[in-house]
Scaffold this active site. Structure first.
Site, short mmCIF file in Angstrom:
data_model
loop_
_atom_site.label_atom_id
_atom_site.label_comp_id
_atom_site.label_asym_id
_atom_site.label_seq_id
_atom_site.Cartn_x
_atom_site.Cartn_y
_atom_site.Cartn_z
N TRP A 30 11.63 53.61 -48.77
CA TRP A 30 11.41 52.18 -49.03
C TRP A 30 9.93 52.02 -49.42
O TRP A 30 9.05 52.48 -48.68
CB TRP A 30 11.73 51.39 -47.76
CG TRP A 30 11.55 49.91 -47.86
CD1 TRP A 30 11.98 49.09 -48.88
CD2 TRP A 30 10.90 49.07 -46.90
NE1 TRP A 30 11.64 47.79 -48.60
CE2 TRP A 30 10.98 47.75 -47.39
CE3 TRP A 30 10.28 49.29 -45.67
CZ2 TRP A 30 10.46 46.66 -46.70
CZ3 TRP A 30 9.76 48.21 -44.98
CH2 TRP A 30 9.85 46.91 -45.49
N ASP B 95 13.49 54.29 -38.40
CA ASP B 95 13.57 52.95 -38.99
C ASP B 95 15.05 52.63 -39.11
O ASP B 95 15.76 53.25 -39.92
CB ASP B 95 12.89 52.94 -40.36
CG ASP B 95 12.93 51.55 -41.00
OD1 ASP B 95 13.46 50.62 -40.37
OD2 ASP B 95 12.43 51.40 -42.13
N LYS C 235 19.59 42.31 -41.94
CA LYS C 235 20.80 42.63 -42.71
C LYS C 235 22.05 42.47 -41.86
O LYS C 235 23.01 41.83 -42.29
CB LYS C 235 20.75 44.07 -43.22
CG LYS C 235 19.40 44.56 -43.64
CD LYS C 235 18.99 44.09 -45.02
CE LYS C 235 17.50 44.31 -45.18
NZ LYS C 235 17.06 44.37 -46.54
N1 PMP Z 1 13.06 49.34 -43.53
C1 PMP Z 1 13.87 49.52 -44.58
C2 PMP Z 1 14.30 50.90 -44.90
C3 PMP Z 1 14.28 48.43 -45.34
O1 PMP Z 1 15.09 48.63 -46.37
C4 PMP Z 1 13.84 47.14 -44.99
C5 PMP Z 1 14.25 45.94 -45.79
N2 PMP Z 1 14.33 46.06 -47.13
C6 PMP Z 1 13.00 47.02 -43.88
C7 PMP Z 1 12.65 48.13 -43.17
C8 PMP Z 1 12.43 45.73 -43.36
O2 PMP Z 1 13.10 44.58 -43.58
P1 PMP Z 1 12.83 43.28 -42.72
O3 PMP Z 1 11.37 43.20 -42.47
O4 PMP Z 1 13.32 42.19 -43.59
O5 PMP Z 1 13.62 43.44 -41.47
#
Ligand code: PMP
Length: 402
Positions: A133, A214, A250
């Site tokens: 990411w 993560d 998500k």
């Molecule tokens: N880690 C990964 C691999 C992701 O794809 C995302 C969102 N695109 C996030 C962390 C963090 O997303 P958020 O801060 O919206 O929870």
């Protein structure tokens, strides 16, 4: 002269920039496959019915607007840890997991990065999969860690470069930090199998690496939250001390509510208490304490058995719709259109994204000629496809690769 006269214009964000281009496009056929947010069968944002019910329960309980503690809503953090680690987890049963609420997954990663930069005594190097990411890189650099890469994706097989991954982790200095996507790897959609996870766990143990998971998509990969937590739970069962970032963006569709959690497994309740105290010292000068609303919604779902069961069904519904779009896209390309190339990876990849193998010039043509938007690495959000646009998308891809 203005104080900012010498500030150079920065590049647009590679992911959020796609949405800007999409919004400016007036063609009715336009499709946005850039951003990783779930869309329903009609291509609309989806508020989970369980979330609507939880919000109603929160509203009717007339809660106050007082500050949360620095580490957030205590019931929420307890239930978030239970969701990730499972009721059988030894450190959970011992009361040895230090957890804090966070500003979604990004905030969890950032708290973790800052905590490790300050308190992990062995190394400041964090190994990230290549690719990962995009935000991981500046996030960990800005946290004060030194970012390095390990091989992950094999362009030729459009799959996991498992030999490269193992070789790079074996070559890393002992006690380095390694970031692992717990499931539904972003951007590739390629995950290790359970047997491969077990091998990775052995190497991590042998090299005394610190695994930082993560987990932004728990439930989104398979439709089952326990199954998607396999890697995290396996590592913990093997005695690893782990760091974990969780997001409810998500799997509960709570994107803009910014609700997540960061946790560390520790050796004892006494050690946990010391770690807790230092997490507070990291967080307090960053944003003092986290927002209320998302924590209340998520906790209501996690702590109300009927809502929890309903939510699990809705997570499965989202995962299943994505899986069915993979099937449809694969069939359209290989059977209907006989598009040149091998497209099996569309079906085998996991989670919200597919790494199509489309090249940067092809993605440019797709945007300019077909009004189809994706990141320039050829990553598409499967959730942006639906029965109304999938044929047009497949035809556009077919034209772009011929
Ligand atoms: N880690 C990964 C691999 C992701 O794809 C995302 C969102 N695109 C996030 C962390 C963090 O997303 P958020 O801060 O919206 O929870």
């Amino acid at each position: 002269v203005s104080a900012w006269a010498a500030v150079p214009a920065g590049p647009p964000d590679p992911i959020l920039g796609v949405t800007e281009a999409f919004k400016a496009d007036k063609d009715p056929r336009k499709i946005n496959l850039g951003v990783g947010a779930y869309r329903d069968k009609q291509g609309k944002p989806y508020i989970l019915p369980s979330v609507k019910k939880a919000e109603e329960l929160v509203r009717t309980s007339l809660p106050d607007k007082e500050y949360l503690p620095i580490t957030g809503l205590a019931d929420f953090t307890k239930n978030a840890a239970l969701l990730a680690y499972g009721a059988d987890s030894e450190p959970l049963k011992q009361g040895a997991i230090s957890v804090t609420q966070s500003i979604s997954g990004t905030g969890a990663l950032r708290i973790g990065g800052a905590f490790l930069a300050r308190h992990y005594p062995h190394s400041k190097a964090i190994y990230l999969p290549v690719p990962t990411w995009g935000n991981h890189i500046p996030l960990f650099q800005d946290s004060g860690l030194e970012v390095r890469g390990y091989r992950y994706y094999d362009k030729d097989t459009v799959g996991l470069d498992f030999e490269g991954l193992k070789a790079d982790l074996k070559a890393a200095p002992e006690q380095s930090i390694v970031l692992l996507h717990a499931c539904a790897h972003n951007p590739t959609g390629v995950d290790p199998t359970p047997a491969q996870w077990a091998e990775i766990s052995d190497i991590v143990k042998e090299k005394k690496l610190l695994p930082f998971f993560d987990m932004a998509y728990q439930g989104f990969a398979s439709g089952n939250t326990a199954k998607d937590a396999f890697a995290v739970r396996h590592f913990v069962s093997q005695g690893h001390q782990i760091a974990l970032a969780q997001s409810f963006a998500k799997n509960m569709g709570l994107y803009g509510e910014r609700i997540g959690a960061f946790s560390l497994t520790t050796a004892s309740p006494e050690e946990k208490a010391r770690v807790d105290s230092q997490l507070k010292i990291v967080i307090r000068p960053m944003y003092s304490n986290p927002p209320l609303h998302g924590a209340r919604i998520a906790n209501t779902i996690l702590s109300t058995p009927e809502l929890y069961a309903q939510w699990e069904g809705e997570v499965k519904g989202m995962a299943d719709r994505i899986i069915s779009m993979r099937e449809k896209l694969y069939n359209a390309l290989t059977h209907d259109l006989k598009t040149p190339g091998e497209w099996g990876h569309i079906k085998s990849q996991i989670g919200m994204f597919s790494f199509t193998g489309l090249t940067a010039p092809q993605t440019k043509v797709l945007a300019e000629k077909a009004h189809v938007y994706m990141t320039s690495n050829g990553r598409i959000s499967m959730a942006g496809l639906n029965s109304g646009n999938i044929e047009y998308f497949a035809e556009s891809v077919d034209k772009a690769v011929r």
